[in-house]
Design a protein around this motif. Sequence first.
Motif, PDB file in Angstrom:
ATOM      1  N   ASN A  12      -5.411  -4.363  -5.376  1.00  0.00           N
ATOM      2  CA  ASN A  12      -6.611  -4.049  -6.149  1.00  0.00           C
ATOM      3  C   ASN A  12      -6.386  -2.849  -7.059  1.00  0.00           C
ATOM      4  OD1 ASN A  12      -6.566  -2.914  -3.390  1.00  0.00           O
ATOM      5  ND2 ASN A  12      -8.267  -1.677  -4.156  1.00  0.00           N
TER       6      ASN A  12
ATOM      7  N   ASP B 120       0.793  -1.230   0.000  1.00  0.00           N
ATOM      8  CA  ASP B 120       0.000   0.000   0.000  1.00  0.00           C
ATOM      9  C   ASP B 120       0.828   1.285   0.000  1.00  0.00           C
ATOM     10  OD1 ASP B 120      -2.682  -1.305   0.169  1.00  0.00           O
ATOM     11  OD2 ASP B 120      -1.852  -2.044   2.051  1.00  0.00           O
TER      12      ASP B 120
ATOM     13  N   ASP C 177      -0.676  -3.021  -4.219  1.00  0.00           N
ATOM     14  CA  ASP C 177      -0.869  -1.575  -4.231  1.00  0.00           C
ATOM     15  C   ASP C 177       0.449  -0.826  -4.051  1.00  0.00           C
ATOM     16  OD1 ASP C 177      -3.488  -2.069  -4.774  1.00  0.00           O
ATOM     17  OD2 ASP C 177      -4.310  -1.288  -2.907  1.00  0.00           O
TER      18      ASP C 177
ATOM     19  N   HIS D 234      -2.763  -9.817  -0.449  1.00  0.00           N
ATOM     20  CA  HIS D 234      -3.013  -8.374  -0.389  1.00  0.00           C
ATOM     21  C   HIS D 234      -4.021  -8.040   0.703  1.00  0.00           C
ATOM     22  CE1 HIS D 234      -3.385  -4.231  -1.345  1.00  0.00           C
ATOM     23  NE2 HIS D 234      -4.646  -4.329  -1.722  1.00  0.00           N
TER      24      HIS D 234
ATOM     25  N   HIS E 181      -3.854  -3.685   2.516  1.00  0.00           N
ATOM     26  CA  HIS E 181      -5.116  -3.259   1.925  1.00  0.00           C
ATOM     27  C   HIS E 181      -6.005  -2.395   2.810  1.00  0.00           C
ATOM     28  CE1 HIS E 181      -8.534  -3.087  -0.720  1.00  0.00           C
ATOM     29  NE2 HIS E 181      -9.318  -3.653   0.189  1.00  0.00           N
TER      30      HIS E 181
END
Length: 240
Positions: free
Chosen positions: A79, A8, A41, A114, A195
């Motif tokens: 995602n 992330d 991410d 994730h 995430h």
Amino acid sequence: MATLFIADLHLQTQEPAITAGFLRFLHGEARSADALYILGDLFEAWIGDDDPNPLHREIARAIKSLTDSGVPCFFIHGNRDFLIGKRFALESGMQLLPEEKVLNLYGRRVLIMHGDTLCTDDPGYLAFRAKVHTPWIQKLFLALPLFIRRRIAQRMRDDSKAANSSKSMEIMDVNARAVVEIMEKHQVQWLIHGHTHRPDIHTLTANGEIAHRVVLGAWHTQGSMVKVSADDVELIPFPF
Ligand SMILES: [Mn+2]
């Protein structure tokens, strides 16, 4: 020795401080690691490995320099950057992993992912995810000219922002049953994921025994990593 995990970062041209923090991390802490795992991410958006964005080239070079120095780097899609493909993997030296992977780290079995698939209280997102993970849809999208892909991706991000603003905090967190189920499916007592942007180490019961879920933090104003060594699992925030 230790194995490092991050997730992330949401790297984007508009956030140069995060990019600088990541480059410093790759040249510093990561150099002495046994391996680096990026759990999705890494980028805020990805519309194809053929996107000429200079940021992507810079990041690929920096990761390549880490892997060339002898530290292997692995990647699980998030995602946001689920379209990162073989071409970027080759360019950066990263090895692409499946969405769920069990590692054996210093005698500890650890499941990594994730984390978006654990958010089962959000059926709208899961339906969207199933659609964009359909191989023929991805193939079709990647065959479009870059400027059209850019436009579609922007529209999708705007829609997702609008949808998320009306969802409660509970819906956007992991579902407790989904966590236990996946840990029992893989027979592990340790899970590391990102995430949700809620860094923490949670204790739970799975496989009839004590289990631990380690959640990485997002890189907003500081970095976040998980360090697994023979005697410890630490969640560490650090300044850029
Ligand atoms: Mn995510």
